[in-house]
Scaffold this active site. Structure first.
Site, PDB file in Angstrom:
ATOM      1  N   ARG A  36      30.147  71.058  14.891  1.00 13.49           N
ATOM      2  CA  ARG A  36      31.087  71.932  14.188  1.00 13.49           C
ATOM      3  C   ARG A  36      31.361  71.451  12.772  1.00 13.49           C
ATOM      4  O   ARG A  36      31.602  72.255  11.873  1.00 13.49           O
ATOM      5  CB  ARG A  36      32.393  72.051  14.988  1.00 13.49           C
ATOM      6  CG  ARG A  36      32.227  72.910  16.241  1.00 13.49           C
ATOM      7  CD  ARG A  36      33.489  72.987  17.055  1.00 13.49           C
ATOM      8  NE  ARG A  36      33.348  73.925  18.162  1.00 13.49           N
ATOM      9  CZ  ARG A  36      34.225  74.078  19.143  1.00 13.49           C
ATOM     10  NH1 ARG A  36      35.336  73.345  19.148  1.00 13.49           N
ATOM     11  NH2 ARG A  36      34.017  74.949  20.115  1.00 13.49           N
ATOM     12  N   LYS A 192      32.805  81.882  37.271  1.00  6.65           N
ATOM     13  CA  LYS A 192      33.651  82.861  37.955  1.00  6.65           C
ATOM     14  C   LYS A 192      33.565  84.264  37.370  1.00  6.65           C
ATOM     15  O   LYS A 192      33.557  84.448  36.154  1.00  6.65           O
ATOM     16  CB  LYS A 192      35.116  82.392  37.915  1.00  6.65           C
ATOM     17  CG  LYS A 192      35.364  81.096  38.681  1.00  6.65           C
ATOM     18  CD  LYS A 192      36.841  80.721  38.629  1.00  6.65           C
ATOM     19  CE  LYS A 192      37.131  79.462  39.444  1.00  6.65           C
ATOM     20  NZ  LYS A 192      38.571  79.118  39.435  1.00  6.65           N
ATOM     21  N   GLY A 345      29.821  77.753  25.102  1.00  4.98           N
ATOM     22  CA  GLY A 345      29.497  76.328  25.006  1.00  4.98           C
ATOM     23  C   GLY A 345      28.359  75.857  25.875  1.00  4.98           C
ATOM     24  O   GLY A 345      27.478  75.115  25.432  1.00  4.98           O
ATOM     25  N   GLY A 368      35.315  81.278  23.216  1.00  2.00           N
ATOM     26  CA  GLY A 368      36.292  82.312  23.538  1.00  2.00           C
ATOM     27  C   GLY A 368      36.239  83.490  22.586  1.00  2.00           C
ATOM     28  O   GLY A 368      36.381  84.650  22.995  1.00  2.00           O
TER      29      GLY A 368
END
Length: 389
Positions: A36, A192, A345, A368
């Site tokens: 990053r 999930k 990620g 996200g």
């Protein structure tokens, strides 16, 4: 989407406040992956080369807001940024202490040490905005947060714009979501269904082919009537999975499920891995990867695609020998002529680990944020930039 970009702003002699995402992983006070920081360099180098002074803002981790904690200090980031930029980048603790001249770069200490950051306090947002002449939002990884430094300051700055990294991210996802070259395929993996339910529903109306992987696929297999043994699965979402599969069928969208899988008694290194037909999973074993027949099936479908978006691995790739499926699909996409966007990620880590990142169309820096874009949401930072434009 109409937003002002840094490349269109005259910055010579001006002070830029640049919100970056320098939230790097740390182990015992040492940066374990500086990706990053490296991703932020082109923006900072361009601004400095054009004669601007630069104040960098970022968060790190999840400290208690308003309280300093050494473990969440940006000291290691300032040191690494100094090395990479080739000039000293001082770390300043207080907004009032920040001083910078054209050609210089400073880093403000973790913005989450400041009370009101996460609550988007208007006074703090105004203080951020007042630090310079131009406010630059370049932290795509934090663009889905309506915080003082990611949303409020944009609205209060005299001039606000998107940095090159932010603009590139939005352009890449626009190529997937707005007018993609077709066929458009999506690979959505992860643990999930519950975390990606809205995403799956939104994508079905956009894609031509939807491939689910990982624990998500197990829930869909259970919904299709297969025994998944002790696999990660969400029985409470089986009815939702059935609805999604029915929707795919009604829309005439391809939504293949695995035909063979790799199983083991537990997820641990060195386990005996067995390839089985999806209808033959023992009650005491778990599905940990897709099998070779499924790989071939998915490769055939992906070969037709002109655009692919990939978020989440299709197996427990971090633990050998359960990474074969993810590696095979990564290689397929690397060799493809399709425009491939990799976000999230784990899938990014997989592609980078296989040395294939430079063969993909675009590697997203936001987990996200990329998910919320794919879900069809307007990110708070983007909404603010649009309003200011």
């Amino acid at each position: 989407m109409a937003i002002k970009e840094l490349k269109d702003v005259d910055v010579k002699g001006k002070i830029l406040v640049v919100r970056q995402d320098l939230n790097v992983p740390m182990k015992q006070g040492v940066i374990s992956n500086d990706k990053r920081i490296r991703a932020a360099l082109p923006t900072l180098r361009d601004a400095l080369a054009r004669g601007a002074g630069v104040i960098v803002l970022s968060h790190l981790g999840r400290p208690t807001e308003g309280q300093y904690a050494e473990e969440f200090s940006l000291k290691p980031v300032a040191a690494r940024l100094s090395e990479l930029l080739g000039q000293n980048v001082p770390l300043v603790k207080e907004i009032e202490q920040v001083k910078v001249a054209p050609g210089q770069c400073v880093l403000l200490e973790n913005v989450r040490f400041l009370k009101g950051e996460k609550k988007n306090d208007p006074d703090l947002a105004s203080a951020f905005a007042a630090m310079g002449d131009v406010y630059v939002m370049d932290a795509f990884g934090a663009a889905h947060r309506a915080h003082a430094s990611t949303e409020g300051a944009i609205r209060r700055a005299s001039v606000a714009c998107a940095g090159p990294l932010m603009a590139a991210e939005l352009a890449a996802f626009a190529k997937v979501l707005d007018k993609p070259a077709r066929p458009l395929a999506a690979i959505i993996g992860g643990a999930k269904v519950s975390t990606k339910l809205t995403l799956l529903e939104n994508l079905l109306s956009k894609v031509d082919c939807l491939i689910v992987g990982g624990g998500i696929a197990n829930t869909f297999l259970a919904a299709a009537g297969f025994n998944v043994g002790t696999s990660l699965c969400e029985p409470e979402l089986i009815d939702e999975a059935k609805k999604i599969m029915a929707k795919a069928k009604s829309l005439d969208k391809e939504m293949p499920l695995p035909v063979d899988v790799t199983t083991a008694v537990e997820l641990a290194p060195g386990q005996k891995a067995v390839t089985r037909d999806v209808s033959s999973v023992p009650a005491d074993e778990m599905i940990l990867d897709i099998g070779p027949k499924t790989v071939n099936l998915y490769e055939t479908l992906l070969a037709k695609a002109a655009t692919v978006v990939w978020n989440g691995p299709v197996g427990a790739f971090e633990t050998e020998p359960f990474g074969a499926g993810t590696k095979a699909l990564a290689r397929t996409l690397a060799d493809s002529d399709a425009f491939v966007v990799v976000g999230g990620g784990d899938s990014v880590a997989a592609v980078e680990g296989y040395g294939l990142a430079d063969k993909m169309g675009y590697i997203s820096t936001g987990g996200g944020a990329s998910l919320e874009l794919l879900e069809g949401k307007l990110l708070p930072s983007v909404a603010a930039l649009q309003d200011r434009a």
